[in-house]
Design a protein around this motif. Structure first.
Motif, PDB file in Angstrom:
ATOM      1  N   MET A  50     -55.229 -29.486 -19.018  1.00 41.42           N
ATOM      2  CA  MET A  50     -55.067 -28.306 -19.834  1.00 41.42           C
ATOM      3  C   MET A  50     -54.527 -27.114 -19.055  1.00 41.42           C
ATOM      4  SD  MET A  50     -55.609 -29.125 -22.763  1.00 41.42           S
ATOM      5  CE  MET A  50     -56.569 -29.669 -24.097  1.00 41.42           C
ATOM      6  N   LEU A  51     -54.364 -27.263 -17.761  1.00 38.96           N
ATOM      7  CA  LEU A  51     -53.803 -26.201 -16.939  1.00 38.96           C
ATOM      8  C   LEU A  51     -52.418 -25.801 -17.426  1.00 38.96           C
ATOM      9  CD1 LEU A  51     -53.888 -24.376 -14.458  1.00 38.96           C
ATOM     10  CD2 LEU A  51     -53.033 -26.283 -13.117  1.00 38.96           C
ATOM     11  N   TRP A  52     -51.650 -26.777 -17.916  1.00 38.25           N
ATOM     12  CA  TRP A  52     -50.291 -26.483 -18.365  1.00 38.25           C
ATOM     13  C   TRP A  52     -50.274 -25.523 -19.542  1.00 38.25           C
ATOM     14  CZ3 TRP A  52     -48.950 -27.825 -23.321  1.00 38.25           C
ATOM     15  CH2 TRP A  52     -49.778 -28.751 -23.962  1.00 38.25           C
ATOM     16  N   LEU A  53     -51.339 -25.480 -20.342  1.00 37.23           N
ATOM     17  CA  LEU A  53     -51.395 -24.537 -21.466  1.00 37.23           C
ATOM     18  C   LEU A  53     -51.380 -23.100 -20.964  1.00 37.23           C
ATOM     19  CD1 LEU A  53     -53.915 -26.235 -23.914  1.00 37.23           C
ATOM     20  CD2 LEU A  53     -51.459 -25.916 -24.234  1.00 37.23           C
ATOM     21  N   GLY A  54     -52.113 -22.834 -19.911  1.00 38.45           N
ATOM     22  CA  GLY A  54     -52.134 -21.495 -19.325  1.00 38.45           C
ATOM     23  C   GLY A  54     -50.792 -21.123 -18.715  1.00 38.45           C
ATOM     24  N   VAL A  55     -50.166 -22.096 -18.076  1.00 40.32           N
ATOM     25  CA  VAL A  55     -48.840 -21.862 -17.485  1.00 40.32           C
ATOM     26  C   VAL A  55     -47.839 -21.547 -18.582  1.00 40.32           C
ATOM     27  CG1 VAL A  55     -46.948 -22.962 -16.227  1.00 40.32           C
ATOM     28  CG2 VAL A  55     -49.307 -23.263 -15.444  1.00 40.32           C
ATOM     29  N   TYR A  56     -47.876 -22.346 -19.656  1.00 41.73           N
ATOM     30  CA  TYR A  56     -46.953 -22.141 -20.767  1.00 41.73           C
ATOM     31  C   TYR A  56     -47.206 -20.796 -21.448  1.00 41.73           C
ATOM     32  CZ  TYR A  56     -44.039 -23.132 -24.810  1.00 41.73           C
ATOM     33  OH  TYR A  56     -43.070 -23.076 -25.770  1.00 41.73           O
ATOM     34  N   ALA A  57     -48.448 -20.431 -21.642  1.00 40.05           N
ATOM     35  CA  ALA A  57     -48.775 -19.158 -22.286  1.00 40.05           C
ATOM     36  C   ALA A  57     -48.251 -17.988 -21.463  1.00 40.05           C
ATOM     37  CB  ALA A  57     -50.285 -19.041 -22.497  1.00 40.05           C
TER      38      ALA A  57
ATOM     39  N   HIS B 254     -22.707 -19.982 -22.650  1.00 40.59           N
ATOM     40  CA  HIS B 254     -23.702 -19.482 -23.609  1.00 40.59           C
ATOM     41  C   HIS B 254     -24.535 -18.318 -23.091  1.00 40.59           C
ATOM     42  CE1 HIS B 254     -22.975 -22.821 -26.299  1.00 40.59           C
ATOM     43  NE2 HIS B 254     -23.207 -23.671 -25.319  1.00 40.59           N
ATOM     44  N   ASN B 255     -24.307 -17.834 -21.883  1.00 37.53           N
ATOM     45  CA  ASN B 255     -25.136 -16.750 -21.333  1.00 37.53           C
ATOM     46  C   ASN B 255     -26.620 -17.037 -21.530  1.00 37.53           C
ATOM     47  OD1 ASN B 255     -22.964 -15.051 -20.509  1.00 37.53           O
ATOM     48  ND2 ASN B 255     -22.625 -14.585 -22.648  1.00 37.53           N
ATOM     49  N   MET B 256     -27.001 -18.259 -21.212  1.00 38.22           N
ATOM     50  CA  MET B 256     -28.368 -18.707 -21.437  1.00 38.22           C
ATOM     51  C   MET B 256     -29.260 -18.373 -20.243  1.00 38.22           C
ATOM     52  SD  MET B 256     -29.719 -22.504 -22.547  1.00 38.22           S
ATOM     53  CE  MET B 256     -28.291 -23.203 -21.794  1.00 38.22           C
ATOM     54  N   MET B 257     -30.470 -17.930 -20.554  1.00 37.94           N
ATOM     55  CA  MET B 257     -31.473 -17.631 -19.547  1.00 37.94           C
ATOM     56  C   MET B 257     -32.748 -18.394 -19.884  1.00 37.94           C
ATOM     57  SD  MET B 257     -30.402 -13.735 -19.848  1.00 37.94           S
ATOM     58  CE  MET B 257     -29.441 -14.185 -21.285  1.00 37.94           C
ATOM     59  N   LEU B 258     -33.384 -18.942 -18.866  1.00 40.23           N
ATOM     60  CA  LEU B 258     -34.589 -19.745 -19.059  1.00 40.23           C
ATOM     61  C   LEU B 258     -35.730 -19.199 -18.208  1.00 40.23           C
ATOM     62  CD1 LEU B 258     -32.830 -23.204 -18.704  1.00 40.23           C
ATOM     63  CD2 LEU B 258     -33.614 -22.176 -20.836  1.00 40.23           C
ATOM     64  N   ILE B 259     -36.903 -19.208 -18.781  1.00 40.59           N
ATOM     65  CA  ILE B 259     -38.115 -18.852 -18.047  1.00 40.59           C
ATOM     66  C   ILE B 259     -38.752 -20.157 -17.578  1.00 40.59           C
ATOM     67  CG2 ILE B 259     -40.419 -17.818 -18.240  1.00 40.59           C
ATOM     68  CD1 ILE B 259     -38.172 -15.754 -18.450  1.00 40.59           C
ATOM     69  N   CYS B 260     -39.171 -20.196 -16.323  1.00 43.25           N
ATOM     70  CA  CYS B 260     -39.852 -21.382 -15.800  1.00 43.25           C
ATOM     71  C   CYS B 260     -41.221 -20.960 -15.268  1.00 43.25           C
ATOM     72  CB  CYS B 260     -39.005 -22.052 -14.721  1.00 43.25           C
ATOM     73  SG  CYS B 260     -38.968 -21.189 -13.152  1.00 43.25           S
ATOM     74  N   PRO B 261     -42.066 -21.915 -14.898  1.00 42.86           N
ATOM     75  CA  PRO B 261     -43.414 -21.556 -14.434  1.00 42.86           C
ATOM     76  C   PRO B 261     -43.442 -20.612 -13.230  1.00 42.86           C
ATOM     77  CG  PRO B 261     -43.350 -23.864 -14.992  1.00 42.86           C
ATOM     78  CD  PRO B 261     -41.929 -23.370 -15.065  1.00 42.86           C
ATOM     79  N   SER B 262     -42.403 -20.620 -12.399  1.00 39.89           N
ATOM     80  CA  SER B 262     -42.417 -19.741 -11.230  1.00 39.89           C
ATOM     81  C   SER B 262     -41.777 -18.376 -11.495  1.00 39.89           C
ATOM     82  CB  SER B 262     -41.728 -20.428 -10.048  1.00 39.89           C
ATOM     83  OG  SER B 262     -40.371 -20.677 -10.344  1.00 39.89           O
ATOM     84  N   THR B 263     -41.294 -18.141 -12.707  1.00 40.05           N
ATOM     85  CA  THR B 263     -40.708 -16.841 -13.050  1.00 40.05           C
ATOM     86  C   THR B 263     -41.798 -15.781 -13.069  1.00 40.05           C
ATOM     87  OG1 THR B 263     -39.026 -17.909 -14.420  1.00 40.05           O
ATOM     88  CG2 THR B 263     -39.403 -15.581 -14.813  1.00 40.05           C
ATOM     89  N   THR B 264     -41.468 -14.605 -12.554  1.00 37.44           N
ATOM     90  CA  THR B 264     -42.399 -13.481 -12.547  1.00 37.44           C
ATOM     91  C   THR B 264     -41.820 -12.326 -13.367  1.00 37.44           C
ATOM     92  OG1 THR B 264     -41.412 -12.416 -10.604  1.00 37.44           O
ATOM     93  CG2 THR B 264     -43.124 -14.092 -10.193  1.00 37.44           C
ATOM     94  N   ALA B 265     -42.651 -11.350 -13.637  1.00 39.49           N
ATOM     95  CA  ALA B 265     -42.178 -10.149 -14.342  1.00 39.49           C
ATOM     96  C   ALA B 265     -41.091  -9.456 -13.530  1.00 39.49           C
ATOM     97  CB  ALA B 265     -43.346  -9.208 -14.614  1.00 39.49           C
ATOM     98  N   ALA B 266     -41.211  -9.485 -12.209  1.00 42.37           N
ATOM     99  CA  ALA B 266     -40.183  -8.874 -11.352  1.00 42.37           C
ATOM    100  C   ALA B 266     -38.842  -9.586 -11.516  1.00 42.37           C
ATOM    101  CB  ALA B 266     -40.629  -8.900  -9.893  1.00 42.37           C
TER     102      ALA B 266
ATOM    103  N   ALA C 120     -45.737 -18.091 -19.333  1.00 43.12           N
ATOM    104  CA  ALA C 120     -44.278 -18.135 -19.397  1.00 43.12           C
ATOM    105  C   ALA C 120     -43.780 -17.565 -20.729  1.00 43.12           C
ATOM    106  CB  ALA C 120     -43.777 -19.559 -19.188  1.00 43.12           C
ATOM    107  N   MET C 121     -44.494 -17.843 -21.817  1.00 43.60           N
ATOM    108  CA  MET C 121     -44.096 -17.307 -23.122  1.00 43.60           C
ATOM    109  C   MET C 121     -44.154 -15.785 -23.143  1.00 43.60           C
ATOM    110  SD  MET C 121     -42.935 -19.485 -25.285  1.00 43.60           S
ATOM    111  CE  MET C 121     -43.178 -18.821 -26.928  1.00 43.60           C
ATOM    112  N   LEU C 122     -45.148 -15.207 -22.476  1.00 42.40           N
ATOM    113  CA  LEU C 122     -45.222 -13.745 -22.397  1.00 42.40           C
ATOM    114  C   LEU C 122     -44.007 -13.188 -21.662  1.00 42.40           C
ATOM    115  CD1 LEU C 122     -49.027 -13.202 -21.643  1.00 42.40           C
ATOM    116  CD2 LEU C 122     -47.790 -12.767 -23.798  1.00 42.40           C
ATOM    117  N   LEU C 123     -43.581 -13.879 -20.613  1.00 43.79           N
ATOM    118  CA  LEU C 123     -42.383 -13.432 -19.889  1.00 43.79           C
ATOM    119  C   LEU C 123     -41.122 -13.624 -20.729  1.00 43.79           C
ATOM    120  CD1 LEU C 123     -43.192 -14.696 -16.299  1.00 43.79           C
ATOM    121  CD2 LEU C 123     -43.162 -12.330 -17.123  1.00 43.79           C
ATOM    122  N   ALA C 124     -41.075 -14.676 -21.518  1.00 44.20           N
ATOM    123  CA  ALA C 124     -39.929 -14.880 -22.415  1.00 44.20           C
ATOM    124  C   ALA C 124     -39.895 -13.770 -23.469  1.00 44.20           C
ATOM    125  CB  ALA C 124     -40.009 -16.257 -23.066  1.00 44.20           C
TER     126      ALA C 124
END
Length: 113
Positions: free
Chosen positions: A1-8, A83-95, A10-14
């Motif tokens: 279930m750790l991945w749920l926290g990671v995904y949550a 497509h000027n596409m940007m992706l958020i990944c688990p290591s993405t930070t607010a910075a 990441a969604m905030l950063l997206a």
């Protein structure tokens, strides 16, 4: 279930990325749209999102897409060269998100001048 926290997280950063990109489009008065699906955001150089591949081709601006990609790449930020596409990944930070949005802001300011 750790991945749920990671995904949550990441969604905030997206969400932050989406908000920042929408604000940039409005600030620069561009007739552009933003597509967002999960952790992915894509700038579309059209007033409304294309509904199919044919419409997407009509709004493809390879020179603009190329300029945005190279401008960011030369400043240590990668967006896809299509497509000027940007992706958020688990290591993405607010910075990281801030750096991307600030870089695109500078890029758009230069392109618009």
């Amino acid at each position: 279930m750790l991945w749920l926290g990671v995904y949550a997280a990441a969604m905030l950063l997206a969400d932050k990325l989406e908000q920042g990109l929408r604000e940039l489009i409005a600030h620069h008065g561009l007739p552009w749209s933003l597509a967002r699906v999960g952790l992915r955001a894509e700038i579309v150089a059209a007033p409304e999102l294309p509904r199919n591949g044919t419409e997407a081709l009509l709004y493809a601006h390879s020179d603009v897409e190329h300029a945005l990609h190279l401008y960011c790449l030369n400043r240590g930020v990668i967006i896809t060269p299509f497509h000027n596409m940007m992706l958020i990944c688990p290591s993405t930070t607010a910075a990281h998100v801030d750096k991307l949005v600030e870089g695109l802001d500078r890029c758009l300011a230069e392109l618009m001048s």
